[in-house]
Design an enzyme around this catalytic site. Structure first.
Site, PDB file in Angstrom:
ATOM      1  CG  ASP A 101      10.676   4.731  -5.278  1.00  0.00           C
ATOM      2  OD1 ASP A 101      10.163   4.320  -4.303  1.00  0.00           O
ATOM      3  OD2 ASP A 101      10.235   4.511  -6.155  1.00  0.00           O
ATOM      4  CD  GLU A 146      10.555  -2.314  -2.237  1.00  0.00           C
ATOM      5  OE1 GLU A 146      10.191  -2.941  -3.242  1.00  0.00           O
ATOM      6  OE2 GLU A 146       9.294  -1.837  -1.650  1.00  0.00           O
TER       7      GLU A 146
END
Ligand code: FUB
Length: 320
Positions: free
Chosen positions: A12, A219
């Protein structure tokens, strides 16, 4: 595509250039021994390291632990995808975690240097929900946070405006659940307005449908600005694509534009987009270095190209 970190598992990655140096704010993956489930309980991260490099080909420096869950009064577990921003010489590190009731909230921690350490505020940001904060600075110096994630990210639990444990999603032909966004207050510690939906439209101007799993938001929100347009990019989760949508305002709406990257090795795909010396780069992750273990990921970099018409060239997530 280059793996950037090999001595830890990282995921991420949110990348920014501060004073000419590239700083990367990733999750730090660990093996917690928790079985895989759709809630993402196996993503049991406890702390964050910040990394930096002087150029896209440069040596990657690990600056060590910048924040640990034990130092966040309101947080209990699962330190998921973070981001950071700078304002007036201070650095603000934004992160999601489950609170003591197992509800995801977004917190902020403040530091004097881009690599931390960061000191967490005592409480999560008021009105924050769900996961994956990404903070975009517009040309006028305003900052906006985009966030949200369905399934384990709990966005669906807030569909009435209140938290419930109802995990049902809208019917396939109903509008998809929307990620959220809000302008940040001048002090960067709270929202300056009630969070709003980030609406993603199809080419006919209709909101994407909940059943449109190849295009709807799941997401990993991110916003960058290119040629005066706002690009909202995100993961489609269970169809494993990184997609983008384009708008004329930080508030959207955004019109679906296409796929940025096809699936990588591993279930999740999550990215940031950052300009470095007049070229654009996609920072992302895959699970190649762990042999495909979904929750043991490694951050990577690849050049990203905008075509003259503003569309983005699709990258092959499996490319070496
Ligand atoms: O790293 C934990 C979660 O996995 C992130 O918050 C999601 O975006 C996915 O990458």
């Amino acid at each position: 595509m280059r793996h950037l970190v090999r001595h830890l598992y990282t995921a991420d990655p949110s990348a920014h250039v501060f004073d000419g140096r590239i700083y990367i704010y990733p999750s730090r993956d660990v093996e917690g021994g928790i079985p895989f489930n759709d809630n993402g309980d196996h993503f049991d991260m406890k702390d964050y390291h910040v990394f930096s490099m002087d150029s896209v080909d440069g040596e990657v420096i690990d600056h060590g632990v910048a924040l640990h869950v034990d130092d966040v009064p309101w947080a209990k577990r699962q330190m998921w995808a973070p981001d950071a921003a700078r304002k007036d010489g201070k650095y603000y590190f934004y992160f999601p975690a489950k609170d003591h009731d197992d509800v995801f909230r977004i917190g902020v921690a403040v530091g004097e240097r881009p690599e931390g350490p960061f000191i967490a505020q005592a409480e999560a940001i008021q009105g924050s929900t769900s996961i994956d904060p990404a903070v975009f600075e517009d040309d006028d110096g305003s900052h906006y946070m985009y966030y949200g994630g369905i399934w384990g990210g709990q966005l669906q639990r807030w569909k009435t405006g209140e938290y419930t444990e109802d995990d049902s999603e809208p019917a396939d032909d109903a509008p998809a659940l929307c990620p959220k966004m809000a302008r940040m207050r001048e002090d960067m510690l709270e929202f300056d307005e009630a969070p709003k939906d980030v609406v993603i439209l199809d080419k006919k101007g209709e909101p994407l449908k909940a059943g449109d799993h190849n295009r709807r938001f799941f997401e990993a929100a991110w916003v960058h600005k290119f040629n005066g347009k706002y690009y909202f990019s995100y993961s489609t989760g269970n169809t494993h694509l990184l997609c983008y949508a384009v708008g004329d305002s930080p508030y959207g709406p955004f019109t679906y534009g296409g796929v940025i990257m096809t699936p990588v090795v591993g279930w999740t795909t999550h990215h940031s987009i950052c300009e470095v010396e007049e070229k654009w780069y996609l920072f992302h992750h895959d699970s190649k270095l762990s042999g495909g273990v979904t929750h043991l990921r490694s951050i990577k970099i690849a050049e990203l190209k905008h075509r003259p018409d503003g569309t983005i060239e699709t990258l092959d997530g499996m490319a070496e």
